[in-house]
Design a protein around this motif. Structure first.
Motif, short mmCIF file in Angstrom:
data_model
loop_
_atom_site.label_atom_id
_atom_site.label_comp_id
_atom_site.label_asym_id
_atom_site.label_seq_id
_atom_site.Cartn_x
_atom_site.Cartn_y
_atom_site.Cartn_z
N PHE A 111 51.99 8.52 37.79
CA PHE A 111 52.93 7.43 37.51
C PHE A 111 52.97 7.05 36.03
O PHE A 111 53.68 6.11 35.65
CB PHE A 111 52.59 6.22 38.38
N LYS B 39 57.45 8.73 33.45
CA LYS B 39 58.47 7.72 33.70
C LYS B 39 59.39 8.08 34.87
O LYS B 39 59.79 7.21 35.64
CB LYS B 39 59.30 7.49 32.44
N LEU C 292 57.80 7.05 38.11
CA LEU C 292 57.79 5.60 38.23
C LEU C 292 59.18 5.07 38.60
O LEU C 292 59.33 4.19 39.46
CB LEU C 292 57.32 4.98 36.92
N SER D 155 60.08 3.41 42.29
CA SER D 155 60.44 2.00 42.17
C SER D 155 61.80 1.71 42.78
O SER D 155 61.97 0.75 43.54
CB SER D 155 60.43 1.57 40.70
#
Length: 440
Positions: free
Chosen positions: A377, A380, A383, A387
């Motif tokens: 994570f 990017k 992530l 998310s």
């Protein structure tokens, strides 16, 4: 190493057990799937007896399609709980354009998706699929499934049928949860595989003590009773809408990925490459046919059960005849009026209590997939993808274009995750053989 495994095998895949041995082993597999299989219809308002019958018929169809080479049991899939609840609520709404039986039409479409995927796999192999559905997509989607059901589980524990907070219900839910946790953590052998069933039984007994259970229906029920099947063209006219398609079909990515993982783990348990022989395309097709069979009699979508793989790892009895026996027993139980009545008397806080743990485990298994596959994570793109999937899925995001197009919740989150994974630079190729680790 393989010779050592062979020495421990109690029954080979094609080996016939004795009558007594086969019956006991079949009962074990029936117990292993029972709790989860009846929990899905209990949560979605479907008939548990139909779920048992459809799981038995689906398992027999699966065994036939895989040429009796894949020892697996198929039961109700948790992935479609929210879509089915949403569709049934709309069907009951007189102001809605969603026709009666739409959730079953959606289930049938899921079976077609499985079958179509099986056809592609038979022609193009399997690695492309896991590159399309890597852990960074499937993991968060699985988390969305579990977390999205959190309110349902807590609501069943805290409120009575009148919608009022009830401390008696809370107590029953807590006791049921504690029994389930103790069984899962401290039990050994076969009991450790069936904590959900033990929790339901323990919670039911406590509910009787608390005076919540009415057993009159069980006493008055017949031993043999044909359940009320929900049949197309008899009870409803099958209609397909864009809403049904976009609410249910995208969710299929989860049981598809789950199916592949089960086949990889099962291959290691039985020491035979089931991905090649009889082939992933055959087992995927078996899943599809089982789900289509379930949908035409009013049952929930089916999927292979990890619980039964756990039983195989413990017993080392791989005989396909044991699974045939378990399927026949499930069908027999489905036609038993006493069992159907008994299931209908299980209080909602009991189901809610086990659901708190079960839905949490589903969410945690998504997190576990990310950890085991060492998803970084600090990168990017990972992530961002996870998310967006989590917020879109749990937040209930939706896209509506008039009455023609609707995409929301978990289905929208699944598609968004796939698209983001394809368009954001830096996508890594997935090591197919290492994606799912041997949990046996």
């Amino acid at each position: 190493m393989s010779q050592e495994k062979d020495k421990k095998v109690i029954l080979a895949i094609n080996e016939k057990p004795t009558l007594g041995q086969g019956f006991l082993l079949s009962i074990q597999h029936l117990f292993a799937m029972f709790g989860a299989t009846v929990l899905v219809p209990a949560l979605t308002g479907m008939n548990p007896s139909i779920a048992l019958i459809s799981s038995g018929l689906g398992t027999l169809a699966f065994i036939m399609i895989t040429k009796g080479k894949v020892p697996s049991y198929l039961g109700s899939s948790f992935a479609f709980i929210n879509p089915i609840i949403a569709l049934k609520a709309l069907e009951a709404d007189p102001t809605s354009d969603i026709a009666t039986g739409s959730f079953l039409v959606g289930s049938f479409l899921i079976g077609i998706i499985y079958a179509f995927m099986a056809l592609i796999i038979s022609k193009a192999g399997t690695k492309w699929l896991m590159n399309l559905l890597p852990p960074i997509v499937v993991g968060p989607v699985i988390m969305v499934i579990g977390l999205g059901l959190a309110n349902t589980a807590v609501g069943m524990v805290t409120t009575n049928p009148s919608g009022v907070y009830d401390m008696t219900y809370v107590t029953i839910g807590i006791v049921t949860l504690i029994i389930t946790i103790i069984t899962a953590v401290f039990s050994k052998g076969f009991l450790s595989v069936i904590p959900i069933l033990v929790g339901i039984i323990g919670g039911y007994v406590f509910s009787i003590i608390m005076g919540v259970v009415e057993t009159e229906a069980v006493v008055n029920a017949q031993w043999f009773q044909v359940p009320t099947f929900t049949m197309p063209f008899v009870d409803y006219t099958p209609t397909i809408s864009w809403y049904v398609i976009f609410l249910m079909v995208p969710v299929a990515i989860v049981p598809i990925a789950e199916h592949i993982g089960h086949q990889l783990v099962l291959s290691k348990v039985v020491n035979s490459d089931l991905i090649k022989n009889p082939g992933l395309h055959r087992s995927m097709l078996g899943d599809g046919i089982a789900t289509m069979l379930a949908s035409v009699i009013g049952g929930p979508p089916n999927t292979t059960y990890g619980e039964n793989i756990g039983v195989l790892a413990i017993t080392r009895a791989f005989s396909i005849y044991v699974f045939i026996g378990a399927a026949l027993l499930a069908i027999l139980f489905g036609f038993c009026g006493k069992i159907s009545a008994l299931l209908s008397t299980i209080p909602s806080p009991v189901m809610g209590g086990v659901s708190i743990l079960l839905f949490g485990i589903i969410a945690s298994s998504g997190l576990r997939m990310l950890v085991e596959n060492q998803v970084d994570f600090k990168i990017k793109r990972n992530l961002i993808i996870s998310s967006v999937i989590l917020i879109v899925g749990i937040g209930g995001a939706a896209i509506h274009i008039g009455d023609l197009f609707s995409l929301e919740g978990m289905a929208l989150a699944s598609l968004v995750g796939i698209v983001l994974n394809l368009i954001i630079p830096g996508r890594e190729k997935i090591d197919f053989e290492q994606m799912f680790k041997d949990e046996s």
